[in-house]
Scaffold this motif. Structure first.
Motif, PDB file in Angstrom:
ATOM      1  N   UNK A 205       0.419  -0.850  -0.004  1.00 37.32           N
ATOM      2  CA  UNK A 205       0.466   0.474   0.486  1.00 37.32           C
ATOM      3  C   UNK A 205       0.515   1.168  -0.082  1.00 37.32           C
ATOM      4  N   UNK A 206       0.934   2.027  -1.326  1.00 37.01           N
ATOM      5  CA  UNK A 206       1.269   3.422  -1.430  1.00 37.01           C
ATOM      6  C   UNK A 206       1.349   4.685  -0.668  1.00 37.01           C
ATOM      7  N   UNK A 207       1.764   5.255   0.654  1.00 39.62           N
ATOM      8  CA  UNK A 207       1.388   5.900   1.020  1.00 39.62           C
ATOM      9  C   UNK A 207       1.686   7.312   1.197  1.00 39.62           C
ATOM     10  N   UNK A 208       0.921   8.771   1.407  1.00 37.73           N
ATOM     11  CA  UNK A 208       2.223   9.795   0.939  1.00 37.73           C
ATOM     12  C   UNK A 208       3.256   9.562   2.009  1.00 37.73           C
ATOM     13  N   UNK A 209       3.182   9.754   3.178  1.00 31.94           N
ATOM     14  CA  UNK A 209       3.672  10.750   4.545  1.00 31.94           C
ATOM     15  C   UNK A 209       5.146   9.325   4.998  1.00 31.94           C
ATOM     16  N   UNK A 210       5.010   8.176   3.605  1.00 30.95           N
ATOM     17  CA  UNK A 210       5.280   6.934   4.280  1.00 30.95           C
ATOM     18  C   UNK A 210       6.092   6.523   2.828  1.00 30.95           C
ATOM     19  N   UNK A 211       5.876   5.646   2.035  1.00 29.15           N
ATOM     20  CA  UNK A 211       6.315   4.739   1.313  1.00 29.15           C
ATOM     21  C   UNK A 211       6.905   5.624  -0.094  1.00 29.15           C
ATOM     22  N   UNK A 212       5.510   6.542  -0.515  1.00 28.99           N
ATOM     23  CA  UNK A 212       4.705   7.017  -1.663  1.00 28.99           C
ATOM     24  C   UNK A 212       5.655   7.412  -2.673  1.00 28.99           C
TER      25      UNK A 212
ATOM     26  N   UNK B 282      -1.531  -1.711  -3.936  1.00 25.94           N
ATOM     27  CA  UNK B 282      -3.055  -1.434  -3.519  1.00 25.94           C
ATOM     28  C   UNK B 282      -3.571  -0.245  -2.642  1.00 25.94           C
ATOM     29  N   UNK B 283      -3.909   0.760  -3.729  1.00 23.17           N
ATOM     30  CA  UNK B 283      -4.598   2.014  -3.506  1.00 23.17           C
ATOM     31  C   UNK B 283      -5.012   2.132  -2.097  1.00 23.17           C
ATOM     32  N   UNK B 284      -4.592   2.934  -1.339  1.00 24.34           N
ATOM     33  CA  UNK B 284      -5.496   3.281   0.054  1.00 24.34           C
ATOM     34  C   UNK B 284      -7.151   3.526  -0.069  1.00 24.34           C
TER      35      UNK B 284
END
Length: 324
Positions: free
Chosen positions: A160-167, A187-189
Motif C-alpha cells: 500500500x503506497x502512502x504519501x507520508x511513508x513509502x509513496x 493496492x490503493x489506500x
C-alpha cells in the motif's frame, strides 16, 4: 454457478479464519488488535469444510485464506489441506503479513498451498518497522526466498503506497522485481470507518501509478476469470510483473468475481458492504443443500457498486475484520 442480479459470476472465495492480527500497520490497526469484550469463536475446521464444499458446489474454483493474520492459527496447514482436497477447488492461496514465514512456508506448501501473497509495505527496514511496528523485513524476505527455492510458482507481494511513508519508493520496488519472478501488487489506500484523516493525508491514486508504468514501457496482461481485482502489467526487461488494485477507478466493481466469509461465519457480499449475512447456523445441521441455497439467495442482494467514491465504507471499520 453463483451469479448476482447484474450478471457477475463468482469463482473466488476469500475465507477469513481469524480477525486477530499481530502487526500494527498504520493504515489498518495503528493501535494494534483490540480484543472485543465478547469475542466470537473462530470457524472450526468442520465449519470451514462445510463452507468450502458449499461454495465449490456452486462453482467456486479458488479459495484465498486470509485473516487478520492466518498464520496465528495453529491448524492452518490442516485448513489448507482441507480446502485443497475439496472437490472443485483448483487453487488455494493465502495472504499473510509474513510472520514466521521461514518456519511455516514448508508446511503450507506440503499441505497443498498454490499461491502466496505477502504484505511488504517498504523495502527499507526502518520504514517497514515504522509502518508495521515490527522489525521483520529480513525474516520475511528470507521466507519469500525459501518459497521460491521449494518451487512455489505463484508469489506476490502486496504494497500500500502512502504519501507520508513509502509513496516515494515506487522505483525502488520496480528495481527489485527486475530480476525477481514475483508479481508486485500496489493496492490503493482505501477509506475505512476509522481512518478518514489518515486516508486524506496519504491516499495516492492508482491511476497515476498506472500512467507511470505505461510511460516506462509496461503493457497490460489479460486477466483470467478466477483472477483477483488487480490490473496486471509486464515489461520485456523485467522478470517480475506489476498489479494495480484501484478500487476508486471507474467500473472497478463491474468485474467483481469474489465473495468473502468472515472468521465468524458471516457472508460479506462486498468488502465495503453492510453487516455480514449469517451462514454458520447452517453448518451445524448437516444439510449442504440448505447452505448452498442460502448462499444463492444472499448473492441476489449484492449491490452494483461499493460506493467508496461517495465515502461510504459500510460496516468495515478496519481491513483486518474480513481480510481486506
Amino acid at each position: 454457478m453463483l451469479q448476482d442480479n447484474f450478471g457477475r459470476q463468482f469463482y473466488y472465495l476469500r475465507l477469513s479464519i481469524t480477525d486477530v492480527c499481530n502487526f500494527k500497520c498504520d493504515y489498518c490497526l495503528p493501535d494494534g488488535y483490540q480484543k472485543p469484550d465478547t469475542p466470537t469463536p473462530e470457524l472450526s475446521l468442520s465449519e470451514i469444510g462445510d463452507i468450502a464444499r458449499a461454495f465449490a458446489a456452486l462453482g467456486t474454483k479458488k479459495i484465498r485464506i486470509t485473516g487478520g493474520e492466518p498464520a496465528l492459527r495453529k491448524d492452518l496447514p490442516d485448513i489448507i489441506e482441507l480446502c485443497k482436497s475439496t472437490p472443485g477447488i483448483e487453487s488455494v492461496a493465502i495472504t499473510t503479513n509474513g510472520y514466521r514465514l521461514p518456519q511455516y512456508i514448508d508446511s503450507w506448501v506440503n499441505a497443498g498451498l498454490d499461491r502466496l501473497n505477502v504484505s511488504i509495505d517498504s523495502l527499507d527496514p526502518k520504514m517497514f518497522q515504522a509502518i508495521t511496528g515490527h522489525d521483520r523485513l529480513q525474516e520475511i524476505m528470507q521466507g519469500i526466498k525459501q518459497a521460491e527455492t521449494i518451487g512455489l510458482s505463484s508469489i506476490k507481494v502486496n504494497t500500500v503506497l502512502m504519501k507520508q511513508f513509502n509513496g516515494h519508493q515506487l522505483q525502488q520496488y520496480l528495481n527489485w522485481i527486475k530480476h525477481q519472478p514475483i508479481t508486485l501488487r500496489f493496492i490503493e489506500l482505501m477509506q475505512t470507518g476509522d481512518n478518514l484523516t489518515f486516508f486524506n493525508d496519504n491516499h495516492i491514486a492508482g491511476s497515476g501509478i498506472k500512467q507511470q508504468l505505461i510511460e516506462q514501457g509496461w503493457s497490460p496482461i489479460l486477466r483470467s476469470k478466477s483472477a483477483g481485482p488487480a490490473e496486471e502489467f509486464q515489461h520485456p526487461d523485467y522478470q517480475g510483473r506489476v498489479g494495480l488494485i484501484m478500487p476508486y477507478s471507474k467500473d472497478f466493481c463491474d468485474s467483481c468475481n469474489r465473495l468473502r466469509v468472515s472468521s465468524s461465519g458471516q457472508l460479506h457480499l462486498c468488502l465495503f458492504g453492510e453487516q455480514g449475512l449469517p451462514l454458520r447456523h447452517l453448518c451445524q445441521h448437516d444439510d449442504p443443500e440448505a447452505l448452498q441455497q442460502q448462499i444463492i439467495e444472499y448473492v441476489k442482494q449484492k449491490k452494483v457498486s461499493h460506493f467508496l467514491q461517495q465515502g461510504e465504507t459500510g460496516a468495515t471499520k478496519h481491513l483486518a475484520m474480513i481480510g481486506g
